[in-house]
Design an enzyme around this catalytic site. Sequence first.
Site, short mmCIF file in Angstrom:
data_model
loop_
_atom_site.label_atom_id
_atom_site.label_comp_id
_atom_site.label_asym_id
_atom_site.label_seq_id
_atom_site.Cartn_x
_atom_site.Cartn_y
_atom_site.Cartn_z
N HIS A 64 57.51 -45.71 39.26
CA HIS A 64 57.62 -46.59 38.68
C HIS A 64 56.57 -47.04 40.29
O HIS A 64 55.86 -47.77 40.02
CB HIS A 64 58.43 -47.50 38.29
CG HIS A 64 58.35 -47.29 36.98
ND1 HIS A 64 58.13 -48.42 36.19
CD2 HIS A 64 59.38 -46.26 36.44
CE1 HIS A 64 59.28 -47.64 35.33
NE2 HIS A 64 59.97 -46.14 35.53
N VAL A 68 51.49 -47.12 39.28
CA VAL A 68 50.82 -48.48 39.42
C VAL A 68 50.17 -48.48 40.73
O VAL A 68 50.98 -49.00 41.25
CB VAL A 68 51.96 -49.63 38.73
CG1 VAL A 68 50.83 -51.07 39.14
CG2 VAL A 68 52.17 -49.01 37.56
N ASP A 72 52.61 -47.01 46.97
CA ASP A 72 52.19 -48.40 48.41
C ASP A 72 53.29 -49.60 48.37
O ASP A 72 52.99 -50.07 48.58
CB ASP A 72 50.28 -48.89 47.42
CG ASP A 72 50.28 -49.44 46.66
OD1 ASP A 72 51.17 -49.70 45.73
OD2 ASP A 72 49.40 -50.59 46.47
N HIS A 187 64.86 -36.85 34.57
CA HIS A 187 65.49 -37.43 33.98
C HIS A 187 67.02 -36.71 33.16
O HIS A 187 67.77 -36.37 32.43
CB HIS A 187 65.68 -37.34 32.51
CG HIS A 187 64.25 -39.02 31.99
ND1 HIS A 187 63.12 -38.45 31.02
CD2 HIS A 187 63.72 -39.56 32.08
CE1 HIS A 187 62.34 -39.74 32.07
NE2 HIS A 187 62.63 -40.29 32.39
C1 HEM Z 1 56.94 -39.14 31.24
C2 HEM Z 1 56.77 -40.20 31.07
C3 HEM Z 1 58.20 -41.29 32.06
C4 HEM Z 1 58.69 -41.45 30.93
C5 HEM Z 1 58.49 -42.11 29.46
C6 HEM Z 1 59.82 -42.74 31.19
C7 HEM Z 1 60.62 -43.32 30.15
C8 HEM Z 1 61.60 -43.72 31.15
C9 HEM Z 1 62.77 -44.82 30.96
C10 HEM Z 1 62.39 -45.68 29.08
C11 HEM Z 1 63.76 -44.70 30.65
C12 HEM Z 1 65.20 -45.53 30.94
C13 HEM Z 1 65.33 -47.11 31.59
C14 HEM Z 1 66.44 -47.59 30.86
O1 HEM Z 1 67.40 -48.26 30.69
O2 HEM Z 1 66.97 -48.40 32.31
C15 HEM Z 1 64.20 -43.26 32.04
C16 HEM Z 1 65.17 -43.85 33.16
C17 HEM Z 1 64.80 -42.61 34.81
N1 HEM Z 1 63.58 -42.41 34.69
FE1 HEM Z 1 62.05 -42.13 33.52
N2 HEM Z 1 60.10 -41.40 32.33
C18 HEM Z 1 59.25 -40.84 32.79
C19 HEM Z 1 58.96 -40.24 33.20
C20 HEM Z 1 59.62 -40.01 34.96
C21 HEM Z 1 59.43 -39.86 36.04
C22 HEM Z 1 58.37 -39.10 36.50
C23 HEM Z 1 60.94 -40.00 37.06
C24 HEM Z 1 60.76 -39.94 38.41
C25 HEM Z 1 59.87 -38.41 38.79
C26 HEM Z 1 61.62 -40.43 35.87
C27 HEM Z 1 62.35 -40.95 36.57
C28 HEM Z 1 63.62 -41.80 35.88
C29 HEM Z 1 65.37 -41.99 36.89
C30 HEM Z 1 65.91 -41.46 38.28
C31 HEM Z 1 65.47 -42.44 35.30
C32 HEM Z 1 67.34 -43.27 35.37
C33 HEM Z 1 67.09 -44.32 35.83
C34 HEM Z 1 68.96 -44.98 35.91
O3 HEM Z 1 69.71 -43.92 35.24
O4 HEM Z 1 68.58 -46.09 35.95
N3 HEM Z 1 60.98 -40.82 35.12
N4 HEM Z 1 62.63 -43.42 32.24
#
Ligand code: HEM
Length: 318
Positions: A64, A68, A72, A187
């Site tokens: 994140h 954006v 940075d 994920h």
């Molecule tokens: C492709 C587009 C992506 C979308 C639409 C997306 C969306 C999301 C959403 C909706 C969640 C759940 C957030 C929550 O309820 O707290 C999530 C969690 C997460 N995302 Fe993504 N994500 C994307 C790409 C990425 C990328 C590129 C990374 C890292 C390289 C990443 C790492 C994570 C991780 C590790 C979690 C788990 C967070 C937790 O356990 O609190 N995501 N993501």
Amino acid sequence: MNSAELVFLVLYLLFINLVSQGQLEIGFYSQTCPNAESIVKSVVREATLADPRIPPVLLRLHFHDCFVEGCDGSILIENGAIAEKKAVGHQGVGGFEQIMKAKQEIEAQCPGVVSCADIVAMAARDAVALAGGPIYAVETGRRDGRVSNVELASDMPEVNDSIETLKSKFRNKGLSNQELVLLSGAHTIGTTACFFMPKRLYDFNETNAWDPQISPSFLPKLRGMCPQHGDVNARIPMDPLTKDKFDDQIMRNIKKGFAVLASDARLYDDGFTRQVVDFYAGGSKFAPDFATAMLRMGRIGVKLGSNGEIRRTCHAFN
Ligand code: HEM
Ligand SMILES: *[C@@H]1O[C@H](CO)[C@@H](O)[C@H](O)[C@H]1NC(C)=O
Ligand SMILES: *[C@@H]1O[C@H](CO)[C@@H](O)[C@H](O)[C@H]1NC(C)=O
């Protein structure tokens, strides 16, 4: 201006240009703050012992941050109502306390040297390793940004974006379709709030039905975990079989219709990204290629040399 002055001016401008360029490199702080990396690693390790949710949280924070205004540290700034961190697209992002703690310990040893953006990148690397993922050398030398504005966060990919939109949001950051798949593989650890699930389970893309990419045998399980009028804050694992282990199971889930997040399922909507998922669902290339993709993500829009600043505290501009 005489010719000597002109020559001087030209040389001066060239010099300023060189100084302001700088570059990312492995071990950027090895002379100026030799303990920086080990401090971050021990903060991440201790925080994880106290709360196993920490690695996915720190990994997500880096993503994140980078999407954006570049990597940075802009997401860390607390500048009131306009703060970037308040954007809808950043819903649920955390890990701020761990970054602040590492920064404090680093400042005590080498004040004004290590950027918050680099601490975020190091913490993400350590998080991946702690969860059993690839161990890679992280590039450092980023400087912290001087802008935080909620309106800039529209670059964030959204859970209900189409595959076309996901591809173009990554392309706009210089990342390929293959890197979209690899990085979505993050994920493989962590959880989502049920907040992000209802459309997919009950009204996918305004169809009044579920997402056709959900396997019929998985649909009742997912609906059971996130009932239509249930608690939106309930959290469910995004890779239910091995939620704490950084592995390639997520790729096999997507292939079989067992993806939890809609955006992960979208990777199977498109011929090219489907092939990439299939490739990583077998074999052993996912871990090393994920590490390479993390380095590429960590280079998005970085501020180098004399651009930006080294913040004294991560939540405020100097
Ligand atoms: C492709 C587009 C992506 C979308 C639409 C997306 C969306 C999301 C959403 C909706 C969640 C759940 C957030 C929550 O309820 O707290 C999530 C969690 C997460 N995302 Fe993504 N994500 C994307 C790409 C990425 C990328 C590129 C990374 C890292 C390289 C990443 C790492 C994570 C991780 C590790 C979690 C788990 C967070 C937790 O356990 O609190 N995501 N993501
Ligand atoms: C996608 O989801 C977000 C919230 O996560 C919502 O604000 C937006 O309106 C949704 N877009 C569509 C097209 O459904
Ligand atoms: C939703 O439907 C529209 C129109 O059929 C389509 O263009 C878009 O790609 C779909 N979005 C998703 C997320 O499947």
